[in-house]
Design an enzyme around this catalytic site. Structure first.
Site, PDB file in Angstrom:
ATOM      1  N   GLY A 146       0.259  -1.501   0.501  1.00 45.77           N
ATOM      2  CA  GLY A 146      -0.082   0.136   0.368  1.00 45.77           C
ATOM      3  C   GLY A 146       1.078   0.934   0.216  1.00 45.77           C
ATOM      4  N   CYS A 147       0.645   2.653  -0.410  1.00 48.50           N
ATOM      5  CA  CYS A 147       1.102   3.778  -0.743  1.00 48.50           C
ATOM      6  C   CYS A 147       1.454   4.302   0.610  1.00 48.50           C
ATOM      7  CB  CYS A 147       0.424   4.329  -1.304  1.00 48.50           C
ATOM      8  SG  CYS A 147      -1.470   4.570  -0.457  1.00 48.50           S
ATOM      9  N   TYR A 148       0.387   4.321   1.311  1.00 53.70           N
ATOM     10  CA  TYR A 148       0.939   4.663   3.358  1.00 53.70           C
ATOM     11  C   TYR A 148       1.447   3.437   4.120  1.00 53.70           C
ATOM     12  CZ  TYR A 148      -2.581   8.092   3.460  1.00 53.70           C
ATOM     13  OH  TYR A 148      -3.878   8.853   3.030  1.00 53.70           O
TER      14      TYR A 148
END
Lengths: 343, 343, 343, 343
Positions: A146-148
């Site tokens: 995921g990006c986060y």
């Protein structure tokens, strides 16, 4: 290598096309879309005018036409496609969330539905190259992070096993551009509701929390619980995390800086900035790079880290191509050498 | 009441004019400016076309023409003006930072220069009406709070003396619109450097830190050290703080919510939102209101608070007028009744 | 080929670096800067971290180290540098305005000062490749077009000599992102003054007017006077011109469309969109492409054209590299093949 | 006076609430909504927290509770509500497009469907107070002007009957903020598609064209055809029109300026700026004012006018309240005295 993209008209899908169409060792064999099947991708995205790619509906038969499959679907939909690909021996890089968590129960708890293919959960290799490079090389199924989590894990990885911070003290305050919410229209991403305003969302309940905790748990060899608060920022691309952790040993900034420099020595995509130069998301705009900096707040005994990425590149499609390069035995920066665009 | 504004062409200055020119009990006697003296304010700010206010250079003689003086100067410059006003018995509301700190040493440590009038430091009443209303009413000199401290103190005030949180655990991650940096041009506020990007700044070193700590210290009756990280967000107005604190007692969200509702009962400018409805800076756009919400993260034992204001209104000029209303014995929302503008 | 860049820290300068540092046939020999001489370019622009280029003060001796010189200076400053380069036989691509106009009197009238080197005015080849390709190939001095003229000339070039429109009727309403104003700080480009607002500027007096008129005059073989109104739009990059012209013959949209398709057949950087699909500046973001569309308003007998570019790429540095490729006998899209980035 | 608002949750609806809730002579009796009936308006718009207004479904019986009805519905839906109101003798201010055109055929041609109540088309008074003040005072049905037409008509009204410009030469290049598209979600108003980009839309086909032409026809006492091109600008509020017209007589800027000053003498909401000071939409932000400026381009013999408004205030709800004030015999600026907000 021939590649296919399932879900090519979402923002991560089109970002994959943007990168792969200029990748010297990849040839896009097919691009799928449910809503736009039968149309040229360049009709949906006129900026691609001149690129000849017709969108097609997904069917398992397509898989014969590719060596590696990218899946860019909303969570919950990757399972059957992965099943098809595994059956046909096609390697998969899944940009969705479905194969990132090791544990089906955790998946159900945070995503609210039973996992469709729990048996493969542990076969998915978590595709953060800076940490898992070796495993990725041999994987059949790469679960693209995921990006986060990418911003957080790159910021904290150098501290793994160092015993310098208290894992229970980690607080992550994250800020994301709006493209992270995808292309699906909603009031949340309606221009007049977002522009010139900032808000927190998913406070203490965002789905990237267990993903962050799972991987931090491996770093620190312990169960880790974090506070994670994402915010929606009026900008298209970019993601920045500010991370707070209590130091459990006396250590100064220079020592920490040396640890980071050492850890990321030779990494093409992670850049520790000079003291006092704080990351700005624009630095990563359109690039696969992560910018980092840190300081020790001696007054409070805390380490403060700031990291940023382009959520659609290092936070999604660029990282997926980086994983593809590893799978294909190519230099990791093939097709990804750009440096970000300023202004 | 006749009022004067020293420094009327900065953003807080013009915001004062915008509010006071429509305030039924205030008459603007003079507006000063060093750079634009002799010109109509409406030449500098054409949106004020029709308002007849000529900018004049500051001189002590002006003070005879007002009952209350607003000072909207950069820090370090208020001292002599305050001296003039005190001499002539004119009440002062200082929007700058010079009289907020009680301690001259702390001022020097964070602002980098000796304080010009340390003798008055303790005479300045910290002008956060929701906390200091009674003292403000009798003050000769009101030190209008900083914008960041306002978001933090309003968020934490209801917890004072409750023993619910560990004051040493407080972390404040704050986000501000660009107008907070004022009208002075710089690369930091140059459109192409700011737009579509977010960055942290002043990490562990921002000057609002001691102001926050001083007032929190009074709440918690203890020396408090906080981690405070401001960020620059691509928006004109708006400020949002996300605040983390470890709970020192078991308490659930409903109990906390009741404490807040009770504390802010009847307050015209502080609004606790419903569960799950997170503050958005646009909610306060142009208004003097502060929006708050909170949740308890049971997994980590932390309280998470989010508060937001319009940095130029409740964070500066609106709050100054609220203080003026108290000084003048007027209803506190005179001239400040607007609700924010959406979209 | 070895290249040098004079004025590398402005926005067109750094855009040149961004393109040329990845150009397979160019090697950046030096980059100059008056304000930052002696420092790494990556200190000024941290997004370039990892690129080893030290800024140096300009001196004529530098020219021995390059085959082609790019000048990215404010107008009025190119003359002496061009003189040095001509003396040493180094080809020059000047991104400034100094050598675009053929006539010294016109220069003085619009730029307000005498031209320093009028003798070279007619030696500069106007570097719009789609029109002047052949001449550019043999030029010693290429005057890279202004950003606004590029949008206008590409939109109108196919109509040259066709006798379809009345040249005296041409009205150009243009809109630009803020980066067009450069990196120099000013109130005009101060974030809080620009954000969430649009304004016209330089109405009937912008310096790109004579440049547009000069080149249109060549197209239409007549003296042409246009109305040209630029506007400042709250976005970083992008420029869009809406152009109105009265038709002097009956012609329908399909016929016009055929003329454009024919004219731009095979051009890598000009793209006529499908009927009804209006150009959006984001389509060109970061790319060297120009997007065009047109319609015939039968009710009023007018042709309406819309064209857009990235002002820093096709409007400046990308076009300069396109000219460089022509000078160097390279494929025109070397280093410029990117397609723009969405979202 | 008691007022009702049909369609209170759209952007013009909530803007009406924002103005009327602070209007000293208006009391909001009811607010309707189809989607949110039964809920507090402040649930839909949390920035209104504290305002006690429950949304209700529209029914004719509601009309007994008001003296004047505001309709803020999408075009095509006002007819039946107007019928109900006319029957019960309730005055109506319709913010939609349904009663602006005099001719049912023109309506059908541009809106694509037959008009539901053609018999009332000519009974609707076109609600542009600066032009139609007298008629509005006696109207039963006020058709509140479109936002674009407001900018154009205010800019050209002073030229009516003066014989100074050629009406056939008028070209309008208009730019609008995104809130003009309303609150309904769509890809066109999706943040990541709009931000940092500008585009033209509805070129030569926008529905405000016949409205502009109808009213200009009355000014110039002739059939007028205009070219009108709207653009979508990345900002929330604000609308700016740049208008070109050929002068049919020799006239200089000072003479024109005098005509405008004379015409708008004493008007509270129209402001001609000083020479060279071009309107900026931010000047009107949140206010009911229109800012104008003009120049004569002697080189081309054209007059160039620029006008701007806040599309939701003078372009919709503010103007509706201005009409209400006229209907109610109140000073025209009651509840509308604000000056716009900078920055």
């Amino acid at each position: 290598m021939k590649v296919g993209i399932v879900g090519a008209t979402g923002y991560t899908g089109v970002q994959l096309v943007q990168i792969l169409s200029r990748h010297e060792n990849a040839e896009i064999s097919f691009v799928t879309s449910q809503s736009y099947a039968g149309r040229q991708l360049a009709e949906v995205y006129p900026h691609l005018a001149g690129l000849d790619l017709v969108l097609t509906e997904y069917s398992p038969a397509l898989l014969q036409r590719c060596d590696c499959l990218f899946i860019a679907l909303p969570h919950g939909l990757s399972g059957p496609v992965v099943a098809d690909a595994r059956e046909q021996g096609v390697k998969v890089i899944d940009l969705g969330a479905d194969f990132r968590l090791d544990d089906a129960g955790t998946y159900q708890q945070w995503y609210g539905s039973e996992h469709s293919h729990p048996q493969w959960l542990r076969q998915g290799v978590y595709g953060l190259p800076e940490i898992n490079r070796a495993k990725i090389g041999n994987a059949q199924l790469v679960a693209n992070p995921g990006c986060y989590p990418t911003t957080v894990l790159l910021a904290l990885a150098p501290l793994a096993d160092k015993g310098l911070v208290n894992p229970g003290s980690i607080i992550i305050d994250a800020k994301s551009g709006v493209s992270g919410a995808g292309r699906k229209v909603s009031l949340t991403t309606h221009y007049s509701e977002v522009n010139d305003s900032i808000t927190a969302y998913g406070v203490a309940s965002h789905r990237h929390t267990p993903e962050i905790e799972q991987e931090l748990g491996k770093f620190f060899n312990a169960e880790v619980k974090v506070s994670f608060t994402p915010h929606l920022v009026p900008m298209t691309r970019g993601m920045l995390s500010t991370i707070y952790a209590s130091l459990s040993k006396t250590v100064n900034e220079d020592e920490l800086r040396a640890i980071y420099q050492d850890y990321y020595q030779g990494e093409p995509f992670v850049q520790l900035l000079s003291p006092g130069q704080w990351p700005k998301t624009k630095y990563c705009y359109g690039s696969n790079r992560c910018f980092l900096n840190l300081t020790v707040d001696q007054r409070t005994g805390r380490l403060i880290l700031v990291s940023c990425i382009d959520n659609l590149v290092k936070g999604a499609s660029g990282q997926a191509v980086q994983n593809f390069n590893i799978l294909a035995g190519l230099p990791e920066d093939t097709g990804l050498a750009g440096m970000g665009m300023m202004p």
